[in-house]
Design a protein around this motif. Structure first.
Motif, PDB file in Angstrom:
ATOM      1  N   ASP A   1      49.363  14.133  19.755  1.00 56.51           N
ATOM      2  CA  ASP A   1      49.474  15.485  19.214  1.00 56.51           C
ATOM      3  C   ASP A   1      48.319  15.827  18.272  1.00 56.51           C
ATOM      4  OD1 ASP A   1      50.068  13.819  17.160  1.00 56.51           O
ATOM      5  OD2 ASP A   1      52.086  14.578  16.769  1.00 56.51           O
ATOM      6  N   ASP A   2      47.241  15.053  18.339  1.00 54.64           N
ATOM      7  CA  ASP A   2      46.067  15.313  17.509  1.00 54.64           C
ATOM      8  C   ASP A   2      45.126  16.249  18.275  1.00 54.64           C
ATOM      9  OD1 ASP A   2      44.095  15.303  15.652  1.00 54.64           O
ATOM     10  OD2 ASP A   2      43.419  13.248  16.008  1.00 54.64           O
ATOM     11  N   LEU A   3      45.213  17.530  17.979  1.00 61.70           N
ATOM     12  CA  LEU A   3      44.437  18.522  18.717  1.00 61.70           C
ATOM     13  C   LEU A   3      42.953  18.324  18.446  1.00 61.70           C
ATOM     14  CD1 LEU A   3      44.413  20.978  20.539  1.00 61.70           C
ATOM     15  CD2 LEU A   3      44.636  22.428  18.515  1.00 61.70           C
ATOM     16  N   GLY A   4      42.203  18.076  19.499  1.00 58.00           N
ATOM     17  CA  GLY A   4      40.762  17.865  19.388  1.00 58.00           C
ATOM     18  C   GLY A   4      40.181  17.694  20.771  1.00 58.00           C
ATOM     19  N   TRP A   5      38.883  17.360  20.828  1.00 56.00           N
ATOM     20  CA  TRP A   5      38.215  17.239  22.120  1.00 56.00           C
ATOM     21  C   TRP A   5      38.782  16.099  22.946  1.00 56.00           C
ATOM     22  CZ3 TRP A   5      35.984  21.035  24.276  1.00 56.00           C
ATOM     23  CH2 TRP A   5      35.282  21.969  23.527  1.00 56.00           C
ATOM     24  N   ASP A   6      39.262  15.037  22.293  1.00 55.41           N
ATOM     25  CA  ASP A   6      39.863  13.932  23.037  1.00 55.41           C
ATOM     26  C   ASP A   6      41.052  14.433  23.855  1.00 55.41           C
ATOM     27  OD1 ASP A   6      38.055  12.321  21.835  1.00 55.41           O
ATOM     28  OD2 ASP A   6      39.435  11.470  20.372  1.00 55.41           O
TER      29      ASP A   6
END
Length: 386
Positions: free
Chosen positions: A321-326
């Motif tokens: 749930d870590d919103l980022g490019w990954d």
């Protein structure tokens, strides 16, 4: 004769002094009352060793045996096991319970795709007590294997929340684990506790992540029996290439919406219900192939089915749930893989069905195959619902 103003100042000063003294006494009394409670704060120390091995991660975890047994409810017999042999027997007997507990509390992700954990071994070791007058402490040594779905590099994230729940597993006031890791070409040591529950290692590899996720999407379509059977029925029942193209496009687009809704946290449907409805979608498409393959309702129904299958795809491969490019890269690759796998499977089966239509036996074979698909879908529906 004393000045009235001076007398008022003296009286005010006296009140201040008395208030300060009273406050100091109150604080000392509270500290004295709290001292016994502070003396009984219970802490627990553990250790973790993580080593990347290809697309797997070997995780060796050390936890105090008694605290683990109390936290997960292994029972009185396990808690009071008299020796290491008895403790090993209890760990072996309750492997499923231990695995379920740790699966929810130690998460390992690569480029925001959650690895799949299983417990591969359990042992007991005695650790020397810090107090020379105390007995050695038995530790449960647990070997965990994380399958990272083909990832051999990338950004690794470890999220650790053992013994930190607000329920039955909150048997200690604080738990600390010292982590020794070798992940993504990076080695180091970090301490995790209630104040810091996660760390990351390695570097994101957007290109590799996208390709790997796309491959996982293709794999999910081809190896998921219910998904593959739905696409097969959709392709065999298509009355023309244009109808098939519209159906595949509607299925893929709606599936993307369902997948995004779960990954973004907008919905959290029960997996049991979603699985049962996916099985019903297989029943519908097989029956519709015989009853009304050219119906105007076919395309909207295919889109609804695609939405359900998208929800199911999200449950089969969990994202962080870590919103980022990954997360964006992994999600986009997975979604693209599902669409490509669906299109490739549908095109191949449509070509085979078109060649078979030239033979006289095809109508009967089509009806028999549709009936078998309906029976299979109904069996899946009943099994998943119950």
């Amino acid at each position: 004769m004393p000045d009235p103003l001076d007398r008022k100042v003296c009286m005010s000063s006296s009140r201040v002094v008395r208030a300060v003294v009273a406050g100091t006494v109150a604080v000392l009394a509270l500290l004295a009352a709290a001292a016994p409670a502070l003396a009984h704060v219970r802490t627990s120390d553990g250790w973790s060793q993580l080593r990347a091995d290809g697309d797997h991660v070997d995780y060796r975890l050390g936890l105090e045996y008694e605290i683990l047994a109390r936290a997960i409810g292994m029972g009185t017999e396990a808690i009071e096991a008299p020796d290491d042999g008895g403790r090993r027997a209890q760990l072996d007997a309750q492997r499923a319970l231990i695995e379920d507990y740790l699966r929810e509390r130690i998460l390992l992700l690569v480029d925001e795709v959650e690895c799949t954990m299983r417990l591969t071994g359990a042992d007991v070791q005695q650790q020397p007590a810090t107090d020379a007058t105390a007995e050695d402490i038995p530790y449960a040594v647990l070997d965990l294997d994380y399958d990272c779905h083909g990832a051999t590099s990338g950004r690794y994230v470890v999220d650790y929340s053992v013994f930190s729940g607000a329920g039955s597993d909150a048997v200690v006031d604080d738990h600390t684990t010292t982590v020794d890791y070798d992940l993504g070409g990076e080695r180091g040591r970090v301490v995790l506790d209630g104040g810091q529950t996660s760390f990351s290692a390695g570097r994101p590899s957007f290109g590799d992540s996208a390709l790997r996720s796309a491959g996982l999407g293709v794999q999910r379509v081809l190896t998921g029996a219910d998904h593959a059977l739905f696409v097969a029925a959709l392709a065999v029942g298509a009355t023309g290439l244009a109808q098939l193209a519209r159906g595949v496009a509607a299925f893929a687009a709606a599936g993307s919406v369902g997948l995004l809704a779960v990954v973004a946290g907008w919905v959290d449907p029960p997996e049991q219900l979603v699985g049962a409805l996916v099985a019903l979608s297989v029943v519908w498409v097989a029956a519709a192939n015989v009853v009304g393959p050219g119906s105007r309702r076919r395309l909207p129904a295919v889109a609804v089915a695609g939405l359900l299958h998208g929800l199911a795809f999200a449950g089969e491969l969990r994202f962080g749930d870590d919103l980022g490019w990954d997360l964006v890269t992994s999600f986009a690759g997975y979604d693209l893989g599902i669409a490509l796998g669906t299109a490739a499977l549908a095109a191949g089966l449509y070509a085979m069905a078109s060649a078979a239509r030239r033979h006289a036996w095809f109508p009967l074979a089509h009806v028999v195959a549709a009936a078998a698909t309906v029976v299979t879908g109904l069996a899946w529906f009943v099994h998943r619902l119950l």
